[in-house]
Design an enzyme around this catalytic site. Structure first.
Site, PDB file in Angstrom:
ATOM      1  N   GLU A 167      10.812 -10.282 -43.738  1.00 12.47           N
ATOM      2  CA  GLU A 167       9.741  -9.709 -42.910  1.00 12.47           C
ATOM      3  C   GLU A 167       9.217  -8.370 -43.408  1.00 12.47           C
ATOM      4  OE1 GLU A 167      10.441  -9.747 -38.717  1.00 12.47           O
ATOM      5  OE2 GLU A 167      10.573 -11.922 -38.644  1.00 12.47           O
ATOM      6  N   GLU A 349      13.328 -18.316 -39.489  1.00 13.93           N
ATOM      7  CA  GLU A 349      13.693 -17.793 -38.168  1.00 13.93           C
ATOM      8  C   GLU A 349      12.763 -18.364 -37.122  1.00 13.93           C
ATOM      9  OE1 GLU A 349      13.884 -13.557 -37.415  1.00 13.93           O
ATOM     10  OE2 GLU A 349      14.963 -13.211 -39.278  1.00 13.93           O
TER      11      GLU A 349
HETATM   12  C1  FCB Z   1      12.841 -10.741 -36.480  1.00 13.54           C
HETATM   13  C2  FCB Z   1      13.937 -10.150 -37.339  1.00 13.54           C
HETATM   14  C3  FCB Z   1      15.327 -10.492 -36.885  1.00 13.54           C
HETATM   15  C4  FCB Z   1      15.463 -10.511 -35.381  1.00 13.54           C
HETATM   16  C5  FCB Z   1      14.366 -11.347 -34.755  1.00 13.54           C
HETATM   17  C6  FCB Z   1      14.440 -11.458 -33.263  1.00 13.54           C
HETATM   18  O1  FCB Z   1      11.719  -9.930 -36.549  1.00 13.54           O
HETATM   19  O2  FCB Z   1      13.792 -10.592 -38.670  1.00 13.54           O
HETATM   20  O3  FCB Z   1      16.207  -9.601 -37.506  1.00 13.54           O
HETATM   21  O4  FCB Z   1      15.499  -9.231 -34.898  1.00 13.54           O
HETATM   22  O5  FCB Z   1      13.125 -10.837 -35.117  1.00 13.54           O
END
Ligand code: FCB
Length: 442
Positions: A167, A349
């Site tokens: 990210e 994610e």
């Molecule tokens: C993302 C992050 C991760 C976690 C999630 C909820 O932005 O990569 O570390 O905090 O959100």
């Protein structure tokens, strides 16, 4: 229960975590502070003054955690290496004990047939490097390449799946523009330099991994959350357009299309040297997508770029931490990214956060019905995207464990496994049981 979506046999199912959020052992075996250790010490910045000092104590409980992954049937596990654990000064002498930890983790995963996905940078820059200017100095790219080389030489015989950063846009915006995350800077020039140097670091890291890891499969992990203006007032529309370039385009466009989006391109020009875009845009094998929800942007002059977070439309469904709930947006994002970047996508994610305690009941069950429903809806949306041509090859839920949720501390839980932070007991939630059955094709 909703009908189970059908995925091909070779679709990869996993879970993600990150070093600072789970490892704890902040001072064990020679680890030095990262910018997040320092940030957590600042008054009032993290809920309840919490920090990752202990977190899930995964550093000491790793064998038990891998056992849990095996019981759930995970096929892959994305973790990150803590740079200040393996290189306490950021560069120079490595810390053998820190390196050993990841050797043991990787070996255990392989023993259990779980594919290790190693992410080099999940936000925990060594404080020692921040003290020398961090990402705001061009040397940052070289520091990162040396760190990547250390990991590649050490783990590349066993780890084939590598991600450079997690990210890019979120940590640079929050840490260097909004000032809401480590290292808490809010300055336009520093932010622009940081964007460019992080992109250069990514490119240099890819080259190192390609050279040192035979058969490496290399990608980067992007947060893509489609940007919608809060209103159709021209100032909100324009602010959201700039916000979109920063959040969704500055990194993947540079890395995969070799250009910066229009508004950023003009501003960043003073820091770009001849040949840089070619240094950044190195061939990649896959696109890592972290997706949670669309973002509503608006004009906000209290922040350095004049854009900020607006509110979703009244009446829009939201999650327990108030993030918009919109599985259709996930489906469309997968389809759009396939068209735009033409790479296989791994969802690195996606998940559901809540501030509820989610404690085990008298029978020891953790009934997280809302998370379960969220995962069902989002996974169904992913199946729909796939049917409509999105090239999505795998899905990693965020997160394996409840953990240190950055500014939200331990009060915000994303795990499919409950962690009691007093006893460190782990209890798979109902969502974990469902996910496990899905993976096993039950
Ligand atoms: C993302 C992050 C991760 C976690 C999630 C909820 O932005 O990569 O570390 O905090 O959100």
């Amino acid at each position: 229960m909703a009908e189970r979506p059908v995925f091909p046999k070779d679709f990869l199912w996993g879970a993600s975590t990150s070093a600072y959020q789970i490892e704890g052992a902040a001072e064990a075996d020679g680890r030095a502070p990262s910018i997040w250790d320092s940030f957590c010490k600042l008054k009032g910045r993290v809920d309840n003054g919490e920090s990752g000092d202990v977190a899930c104590d995964h550093y000491h409980r790793m064998p038990e955690d891998v056992e849990l992954m095996a019981e759930l049937g995970l096929q892959a596990y994305r973790f990150s290496v803590s740079w200040p654990r393996v290189l306490p000064r950021g560069r120079g002498a490595p810390n053998e004990k820190g390196l050993d930890f990841y050797d043991r983790l990787i070996d255990r995963l392989l023993e259990k047939n779980i594919e290790p996905w190693l992410c080099l940078y999940h936000w925990d820059l060594p404080q020692a490097l921040q003290d020398q200017g961090g990402w705001a100095v061009r040397d940052g790219a070289g520091w990162f390449a040396d760190y990547a080389a250390l990991c590649a030489r050490r783990y590349g015989d066993r780890v084939k799946r590598w991600a450079t950063f997690n990210e890019f846009s979120v940590f640079t915006l929050f840490g260097w523009a909004f000032g809401w995350g480590a290292p808490s800077i809010a300055d336009r020039a520093t932010h622009l330099k940081t964007i460019h140097h992080v992109n250069l670091a990514h490119g240099a890291g890819v080259d190192v991994l390609r050279a040192l890891v035979p058969n490496a499969s290399i990608g980067a992990v992007h947060s893509v959350q489609p940007m919608r203006p809060e209103t159709d007032r021209p100032e909100d529309v324009e602010a959201a357009a700039l916000f979109d370039e920063h959040w969704n385009r500055a990194f993947p466009d540079a890395q995969l299309l070799a250009y910066y989006p229009r508004r950023i391109a003009e501003a960043i020009e003073p820091y770009v040297q001849p040949g840089d875009m070619a240094r950044i845009a190195r061939p990649l094998d896959w696109f890592g997508l972290n997706h949670y929800a669309p973002v509503y942007g608006r004009k906000d002059d209290s922040l350095i770029w004049g854009f900020g977070f607006g509110s979703p439309p009244a009446g829009m469904k939201r999650t327990a931490i108030d993030w918009p709930y919109d599985p259709g947006c996930f489906r469309d994002t997968l389809i759009d990214l396939t068209r735009r970047y033409r790479l296989p996508i791994y969802v690195t994610e996606n998940g559901y956060g809540t501030k509820a305690a989610e404690a085990p009941d008298a029978e020891g069950r953790v009934v997280d019905a809302e998370r379960l429903a969220y995962l069902q809806a989002y996974i169904a949306a992913m199946a729909e995207a796939k049917a409509r041509g999105a090239d999505v090859r795998g899905y990693f839920v965020w997160s394996l464990l409840d953990n240190f949720e950055w500014g939200g501390g331990y009060g915000t839980r994303f795990g499919i496994v409950h962690v009691d932070f007093t006893t460190q007991a782990r209890t798979p939630k109902e969502s974990a049981r469902w996910y496990s059955e899905l993976i096993r094709g039950g």
